[in-house]
Scaffold this active site. Structure first.
Site, PDB file in Angstrom:
ATOM      1  N   PHE A  49     -27.694 -15.291   1.171  1.00 55.29           N
ATOM      2  CA  PHE A  49     -29.025 -15.379   0.559  1.00 55.29           C
ATOM      3  C   PHE A  49     -29.732 -16.633   1.068  1.00 55.29           C
ATOM      4  O   PHE A  49     -30.284 -17.418   0.328  1.00 55.29           O
ATOM      5  CB  PHE A  49     -28.920 -15.376  -0.969  1.00 55.29           C
ATOM      6  CG  PHE A  49     -30.210 -14.977  -1.653  1.00 55.29           C
ATOM      7  CD1 PHE A  49     -30.779 -13.739  -1.411  1.00 55.29           C
ATOM      8  CD2 PHE A  49     -30.836 -15.842  -2.531  1.00 55.29           C
ATOM      9  CE1 PHE A  49     -31.969 -13.364  -2.036  1.00 55.29           C
ATOM     10  CE2 PHE A  49     -32.019 -15.479  -3.167  1.00 55.29           C
ATOM     11  CZ  PHE A  49     -32.589 -14.238  -2.919  1.00 55.29           C
TER      12      PHE A  49
ATOM     13  N   THR B  52     -25.365 -13.407   7.211  1.00 52.82           N
ATOM     14  CA  THR B  52     -24.634 -14.662   7.113  1.00 52.82           C
ATOM     15  C   THR B  52     -24.717 -15.391   8.455  1.00 52.82           C
ATOM     16  O   THR B  52     -25.384 -14.934   9.384  1.00 52.82           O
ATOM     17  CB  THR B  52     -23.163 -14.426   6.715  1.00 52.82           C
ATOM     18  OG1 THR B  52     -22.511 -13.660   7.732  1.00 52.82           O
ATOM     19  CG2 THR B  52     -23.079 -13.672   5.382  1.00 52.82           C
TER      20      THR B  52
ATOM     21  N   GLU C 102     -31.448  -4.310  14.997  1.00 53.87           N
ATOM     22  CA  GLU C 102     -32.615  -4.624  15.810  1.00 53.87           C
ATOM     23  C   GLU C 102     -32.906  -6.126  15.858  1.00 53.87           C
ATOM     24  O   GLU C 102     -33.267  -6.677  16.893  1.00 53.87           O
ATOM     25  CB  GLU C 102     -33.848  -3.888  15.278  1.00 53.87           C
ATOM     26  CG  GLU C 102     -35.121  -4.133  16.068  1.00 53.87           C
ATOM     27  CD  GLU C 102     -35.031  -3.652  17.508  1.00 53.87           C
ATOM     28  OE1 GLU C 102     -35.056  -4.503  18.420  1.00 53.87           O
ATOM     29  OE2 GLU C 102     -34.918  -2.441  17.720  1.00 53.87           O
TER      30      GLU C 102
ATOM     31  N   VAL D 269     -31.571  -9.721  18.444  1.00 51.82           N
ATOM     32  CA  VAL D 269     -31.965 -10.243  19.754  1.00 51.82           C
ATOM     33  C   VAL D 269     -33.282 -11.014  19.699  1.00 51.82           C
ATOM     34  O   VAL D 269     -33.346 -12.186  20.042  1.00 51.82           O
ATOM     35  CB  VAL D 269     -32.061  -9.117  20.801  1.00 51.82           C
ATOM     36  CG1 VAL D 269     -32.581  -9.656  22.133  1.00 51.82           C
ATOM     37  CG2 VAL D 269     -30.708  -8.466  21.000  1.00 51.82           C
TER      38      VAL D 269
ATOM     39  N   GLY E 264     -38.213 -28.083  12.200  1.00 52.34           N
ATOM     40  CA  GLY E 264     -37.419 -26.969  11.715  1.00 52.34           C
ATOM     41  C   GLY E 264     -37.102 -25.923  12.757  1.00 52.34           C
ATOM     42  O   GLY E 264     -36.544 -24.869  12.440  1.00 52.34           O
TER      43      GLY E 264
ATOM     44  N   ASP F 186     -26.426 -19.343  22.265  1.00 52.79           N
ATOM     45  CA  ASP F 186     -27.169 -18.326  21.511  1.00 52.79           C
ATOM     46  C   ASP F 186     -27.704 -17.255  22.456  1.00 52.79           C
ATOM     47  O   ASP F 186     -27.590 -16.048  22.193  1.00 52.79           O
ATOM     48  CB  ASP F 186     -28.310 -18.994  20.746  1.00 52.79           C
ATOM     49  CG  ASP F 186     -29.245 -18.002  20.086  1.00 52.79           C
ATOM     50  OD1 ASP F 186     -28.870 -17.426  19.040  1.00 52.79           O
ATOM     51  OD2 ASP F 186     -30.362 -17.790  20.610  1.00 52.79           O
TER      52      ASP F 186
ATOM     53  N   LYS G  42     -27.076 -12.891  23.108  1.00 52.04           N
ATOM     54  CA  LYS G  42     -28.179 -11.928  23.218  1.00 52.04           C
ATOM     55  C   LYS G  42     -28.134 -11.188  24.550  1.00 52.04           C
ATOM     56  O   LYS G  42     -28.464  -9.994  24.616  1.00 52.04           O
ATOM     57  CB  LYS G  42     -29.515 -12.655  23.021  1.00 52.04           C
ATOM     58  CG  LYS G  42     -29.678 -13.215  21.617  1.00 52.04           C
ATOM     59  CD  LYS G  42     -30.927 -14.069  21.478  1.00 52.04           C
ATOM     60  CE  LYS G  42     -31.068 -14.607  20.070  1.00 52.04           C
ATOM     61  NZ  LYS G  42     -32.253 -15.483  19.910  1.00 52.04           N
TER      62      LYS G  42
ATOM     63  N   GLY H 169     -38.206 -16.881  12.675  1.00 57.85           N
ATOM     64  CA  GLY H 169     -39.060 -16.844  11.491  1.00 57.85           C
ATOM     65  C   GLY H 169     -38.443 -15.991  10.402  1.00 57.85           C
ATOM     66  O   GLY H 169     -37.888 -14.914  10.678  1.00 57.85           O
TER      67      GLY H 169
END
Length: 353
Positions: free
Chosen positions: A11, A99, A152, A155, A209, A223, A227, A325
């Site tokens: 959460f 998570t 979806e 990536v 951020g 990362d 992808k 985002g």
């Protein structure tokens, strides 16, 4: 009108944003999409776990300022997170897994997905780990249990590159791709173009951020590597593992490198790519590349992501959109649920015919 009972595993920002959308958009979804979402369980390492067979109020979940273990104060709640119990026993149709990403073995997210699929529950996730590391196993489990495994948002956040390529570029013969798939590294490179050195650019990204306290996964390309694996396996039919994709980040680029590129009308970008070789094998890589200003990816700035798909019939097709985002990524989860709903509705229509 269909009601889907859902469990939120994690959460943090993404699932909290999904709960916000549920609190404000359910009536609109009922009218336009043909379903409502009903949160019946939530589990989070910090907050604990809670189940309500009749449903939890999304506004309360979002608005309450819960302290550590705060779900223990709710009816049906516990101060301890029990993901396995929630996933296996909660009366839900769809498990929403959001998570943290573990790039090494995908855990605990792989187990979360596995438990849900074996229990006959659909899974939607934005988590790169289980998709890059265990997609074949999880898709097979989903098929065996008559449910869906959708991802979806793994990536490009809410930008639908996987489903777009599958649905609208079918038959175009994708031969390879290259993309800017990490907004943090792209932001850092942009700030270096404006005169900052690498440590200062990373510090600014952290202050805004865009970057985590430990930015290693972003700036060293780890990362992006996940992808690349997902895109190569999904779009090119590869069977790549993360360790098979060469990986170099941007930390070694200096201000002089940035200045030298500008003098020849080019820009440095961290590029994740894969290509189908003449012998049919697939090669993937992550590395900083100097792109001419005419390149379709050269103008991608800030936290935006983009991927250029190299096709036999259409040439290069470039998809650009938000790569991060909370709301954008929550939309990816919604798009996965829409796909599940439409597939089930189509199946029911065929059965009725």
């Amino acid at each position: 009108m269909k009601i889907y009972n859902i469990a939120l595993i994690g959460f943090g920002g993404v699932n909290r944003a999904l709960a916000e959308l549920i609190a404000t958009k359910n009536t609109l979804w009922e009218r336009d999409l043909g379903f409502r979402l009903n949160i019946v369980a939530v589990s989070d390492l910090f907050l604990g776990s809670v189940i309500s067979r009749n449903g939890l109020d999304a506004k309360t979940l979002v608005g309450a300022n819960f302290a550590k273990g705060g779900f223990g104060r709710l009816s049906g709640g516990s101060a301890e997170a029990d993901n396995e119990m929630i996933i296996k026993t909660a009366p839900v149709d769809i498990v929403v897994e959001a998570t943290f990403t573990n790039p090494t073995d995908g855990e605990p997210a792989v187990s979360h997905c596995r438990w849900a699929l074996k229990s006959g529950k659909h899974v939607v996730t934005t988590n790169k780990g289980p998709v890059a590391i265990a997609a074949q196993e999880l898709k097979a489990l989903a098929k065996a249990n008559g449910v869906h495994f959708e991802y979806e948002g793994s990536v490009m956040s809410g930008t639908p590159v996987l489903r777009m390529a599958e649905k609208t570029l079918s038959g175009a013969e994708i031969k390879g791709f290259e993309g800017i798939l990490n907004g943090t590294s792209n932001f850092v490179l942009g700030r270096m173009e404006n005169g900052l050195d690498f440590p200062s650019a990373v510090a600014e990204a952290q202050a805004l951020g865009f970057a985590e306290a430990d930015p290693t996964a972003d700036v060293e390309g780890f990362d992006v590597r996940l992808k690349v694996v997902i895109l190569a396996n999904e779009l090119l039919g590869a069977n790549l593992k993360p360790e098979e994709v060469s990986c170099e980040g941007i930390s070694k680029l200096s201000p002089s490198d940035i200045e030298a590129a500008a003098k020849v009308n080019s820009r440095w970008k961290l590029i994740g790519s894969a290509v189908r070789n003449a012998d049919g094998t697939i090669t993937g890589s992550v590395a900083p590349k100097q792109l001419s200003r005419e390149h379709p990816l050269a103008g991608v700035n800030g936290a935006t992501n983009a991927v250029s798909l190299n096709t036999e019939l259409l040439g290069t097709v470039t998809v650009t959109g938000p790569g991060a985002g909370r709301t954008e990524t929550a939309y990816a989860l919604l798009s996965d649920i829409v796909a599940i709903h439409n597939a089930r509705s189509g199946s029911l229509a065929k059965d009725a015919a």
